[in-house]
Each structure stands twice: as structure tokens, then as C-alpha cells.
Scaffold this active site. Sequence first.
Site, short mmCIF file in Angstrom:
data_model
loop_
_atom_site.label_atom_id
_atom_site.label_comp_id
_atom_site.label_asym_id
_atom_site.label_seq_id
_atom_site.Cartn_x
_atom_site.Cartn_y
_atom_site.Cartn_z
N LEU A 239 130.78 46.55 -67.70
CA LEU A 239 131.59 47.18 -66.21
C LEU A 239 132.25 48.35 -66.22
O LEU A 239 133.44 48.85 -66.34
CB LEU A 239 132.64 46.36 -65.16
CG LEU A 239 131.46 45.00 -64.52
CD1 LEU A 239 132.51 44.14 -63.87
CD2 LEU A 239 130.76 45.98 -63.25
N ALA A 268 126.43 55.39 -76.69
CA ALA A 268 125.83 54.00 -77.20
C ALA A 268 127.40 53.39 -76.41
O ALA A 268 127.51 51.83 -78.09
CB ALA A 268 126.16 54.75 -78.15
N ALA A 269 128.61 52.97 -75.69
CA ALA A 269 129.11 51.89 -75.71
C ALA A 269 128.53 50.19 -75.10
O ALA A 269 128.85 49.45 -75.99
CB ALA A 269 130.28 52.21 -74.54
N GLY A 270 127.08 50.65 -73.91
CA GLY A 270 126.18 49.94 -73.95
C GLY A 270 125.21 49.23 -75.24
O GLY A 270 125.48 48.21 -75.51
N ASP A 271 125.04 50.40 -75.93
CA ASP A 271 124.26 49.75 -76.82
C ASP A 271 125.32 49.34 -77.93
O ASP A 271 124.84 48.29 -79.08
CB ASP A 271 123.29 51.17 -77.63
CG ASP A 271 122.91 51.89 -76.53
OD1 ASP A 271 122.63 50.83 -75.75
OD2 ASP A 271 122.11 53.10 -76.61
N LYS A 305 135.03 57.58 -80.01
CA LYS A 305 134.71 57.87 -81.28
C LYS A 305 133.53 58.87 -80.85
O LYS A 305 132.89 58.65 -79.80
CB LYS A 305 134.31 57.33 -82.58
CG LYS A 305 135.32 57.28 -83.62
CD LYS A 305 135.08 56.41 -84.73
CE LYS A 305 134.31 57.49 -85.58
NZ LYS A 305 134.00 56.86 -86.43
P1 ADP Z 1 126.69 51.31 -70.06
O1 ADP Z 1 127.36 52.50 -72.13
O2 ADP Z 1 125.33 50.57 -71.00
O3 ADP Z 1 127.00 52.74 -69.10
P2 ADP Z 1 128.99 50.27 -69.63
O4 ADP Z 1 129.73 51.81 -68.89
O5 ADP Z 1 129.52 49.26 -68.75
O6 ADP Z 1 127.44 50.30 -70.06
O7 ADP Z 1 130.08 50.10 -70.44
C1 ADP Z 1 129.87 49.10 -72.22
C2 ADP Z 1 131.23 48.02 -72.94
O8 ADP Z 1 131.06 48.99 -73.18
C3 ADP Z 1 132.00 47.57 -71.07
O9 ADP Z 1 131.64 46.06 -70.56
C4 ADP Z 1 133.02 47.73 -72.45
O10 ADP Z 1 132.99 46.48 -72.60
C5 ADP Z 1 133.09 49.06 -73.11
N1 ADP Z 1 133.36 50.32 -72.27
C6 ADP Z 1 133.39 51.00 -71.60
N2 ADP Z 1 134.02 52.04 -70.89
C7 ADP Z 1 135.24 50.89 -71.36
C8 ADP Z 1 136.37 52.09 -71.10
N3 ADP Z 1 136.71 52.77 -70.54
N4 ADP Z 1 137.86 51.50 -71.78
C9 ADP Z 1 137.38 49.89 -72.08
N5 ADP Z 1 136.11 49.69 -72.32
C10 ADP Z 1 134.98 50.53 -71.99
#
Ligand code: ADP
Length: 321
Positions: A239, A268-271, A305
Site C-alpha cells: 500500500l 524498485a520499492a515493490g521489487d 535512494k
Molecule cells: P510498487 O513499488 O510495486 O508500486 P508500493 O508502492 O506499494 O509498490 O511499495 C511497496 C512497499 O514499499 C510498500 O508496501 C512499503 O513497504 C514500501 N514503501 C513504499 N512507499 C513507501 C513510503 N512512502 N514510505 C515507507 N515505505 C514505503
Amino acid sequence: MSTRSSLPVIAVIGSLNADLTSYTSRIPNGGETLHGTSFKTGSGGKGGNQACACAKLSRSSTNLLTGSATVKMVGAVGNDQHGSMLLKDLQATGVNTSGVVVKDDVETGVAIIIVEESSGENRILLNAGANYSISPLQFEELQEPYPDLIILQLEVPVETTVQILRAARKASVPVLLNPAPAVELPEEVYEGLDYLIVNESEVVILCGCSAEEIEDVENLPTVGRQFHEKGVKNVIVTLGGRGVFFSVKGGENGLVEAKKVEVVDTTAAGDTFVGAYALEVVKGEFNAKSAVEMANRAAALTIGKKGAQSSIPWADGLGGS
Ligand code: ADP
């Protein structure tokens, strides 16, 4: 079953893209030309990023040779500079790239990425290139020795993904599916699927629910149930800045809050989340909540980063909780 070596083996089957990233103070409007603030060429693609995440998060930056998992990449690149960069960068993180085919007749996949610096949000245009040459015929049977986990995304042809799922099911190899970018999928994809990791926009497409419904955390258990009824064992909805929802078929569900960090670039947060979660799956004594907490922590480090693979932390950069 797998003839298991001493380390668990994760096979990532999926896309490899060169990321051409422009950073900007704001997103240009239609018909508008704007100067970017900087530009970078780097290695990406959901498959490549997830293989890199598994490799980096399982070994120390000072010793690539040993780690807690063996990571194999299966995919395709063109016989060009981008392809060479992708292979070199994956090898530099300890990924085994012997399953990546180099094609003469097609270019390496490319992603055009625009990152708005004020929000850290990205917009991505994909050109599949060699990724779409990966055929279902290559996966009529899984090759032995079987891996301990297969990770799939949707940046290769959907028919190929469906065939890999069939072959994995036949061989009793667990699969983690990250259906991104989302398209409607045949029902058979979900039958007996071990791990499904989706983000908010993907869940809207796959469930047919509205973005407003997903905004309300009260509705997430229903989303989990919907996937469980289709046959998915572990459902994880990431989320963004709100954290992660997880639901185990016949077991617990809950929300894990995101770590409070400064957002620099969410690429790459999701990856990273997928890679960290996969390592929890293969390490044994799996606990659904701890796996999500671990992945949530690793993903938060990535968004502090710039870049895709370069922003993913090594095991020694994870620190304490
Ligand atoms: P995607 O990169 O696939 O769109 P998300 O945006 O849901 O996926 O991010 C994946 C995960 O990265 C999140 O569930 C959370 O653990 C972390 N994350 C993403 N955005 C944030 C944020 N603003 N602050 C802290 N953690 C984050």
C-alpha cells in the site's frame, strides 16, 4: 522434488530492461517540453530487479560468493549494449545469469522512467523487446534440479507466465507471483498459487474493485478472501506509504505500517519487497507476518535512494529493526 544443494535456490523468470530515467521537478503536461534535472541509464526490469533484490539482500557487499540463497535469473536480452550492462550488473550482485538468452534478432527491453522529485513518484513506459521473445514452449516441463521457489511477474508474455505456473504446479515447486503490470488473468493462475504480491493499482485491476474501496483498510480482508476463494494461499497487498496488508488462507490477516522514511525515489520499492519476502519464504520456518515486516523494512530503505537496482540494500545494509 528438488535435489537440494546446501543453499536454497530462487529462480526468477522474467524481464530485463534498461531503465532510462529522467528526474524532473514536475511531470510535463501533454505537448509541453521541460528540462529534466538529471538523467541516468541503469539496469532494471521487474525480473532483473527482483533477482538483484534476492541476491543483494541475501549477501554482504563485501562477499558476493556466499550468501543465504542461490539466485538464478531466466530471461532474454538483445545482443546490444543494454543487454551487456544488464548481465554485468546482475553478475556483480552474485546472480547466476546462465539462464539468460542473448538474442541477435531483437533489442533489449527498455523502460522510459520519469521521476517527479517533489513527490518521488514515477511514471513508466515499457518497451518489451527481447522480453516478449520468451516463449511458453521453453517451459513445457521445468528442468531439474528444481528451484525451491520461482518468482514471476507479467513483463513477459502472459501465455508464458501461465505455462510456467502449470509446469511449476506439476513439479510441486512453490511460486510467488507479482502480477505487474496487471492485466486480467485466467482463473487457473490463482489455483493453488502459494504467494501473490500486488500493489494498490494492480489489485484494482485484478479484483475489479475501485481505488476508493482499497483506500479503506476495512475492505482489505474482503480482497484477501476474494483471492483465497480463487485458490491463493498467501495474499499480500502493498500500500505504498500506508504499508502492507497480508492475509493467509485459513489463517491470520493484518496491516503492517510503513516505516517513516524520506521519499527520494520509489522505483524498485515493490521489487525489493518481493525479493526480501522471497528470502523469508526459502529460509524455512516461514512466518507470514514476520516475512511482511522484514520486506516492509527492506523496501523502505530502497525509497531513500535514487535508482532501481543500485538503491536496493545489501544484507549488511539492512541494520536492526
Ligand atoms: P510498487 O513499488 O510495486 O508500486 P508500493 O508502492 O506499494 O509498490 O511499495 C511497496 C512497499 O514499499 C510498500 O508496501 C512499503 O513497504 C514500501 N514503501 C513504499 N512507499 C513507501 C513510503 N512512502 N514510505 C515507507 N515505505 C514505503
